[in-house]
Design a protein around this motif. Structure first.
Motif: not given
Length: 95
Positions: A46-58
């Protein structure tokens, strides 16, 4: 067999470069290890999970969202092709 997506490769490669286990990443994105495994096999987040992935993986959010949109388009295109083939075969069999 499910085609491995470029997003799934990016997630797995970046996670491994960050020396994170699937469980570690799951914790950072508020999910489960099995969901991270699904993402690494081609599930689209989801878009929300994608945003969290971005934060977690820089990772850059804009790039992840571009890949997600492209992969959604590819899946929709593949579905449409399959439907066209199905209806063409169905029409041929009715002749």
């Amino acid at each position: 067999m499910k085609k491995i997506s470029s997003l799934s490769v990016l997630i797995k490669k970046t996670r491994k470069n960050a020396v994170l286990s699937q469980s570690d990443l799951a914790e950072k994105i508020q999910s489960t290890q099995s969901y991270v495994a699904q993402l690494e096999r081609g599930a689209i987040p989801s878009i929300e999970t994608a945003k969290l992935l971005c934060e977690a993986l820089n990772l850059e959010e804009k790039e992840i969202l571009r890949i997600i949109e492209q992969e959604k388009y590819n899946k929709d295109t593949e579905k449409a092709k399959k439907m066209i083939i199905f209806f063409n075969v169905k029409n041929l069999l009715n002749i």
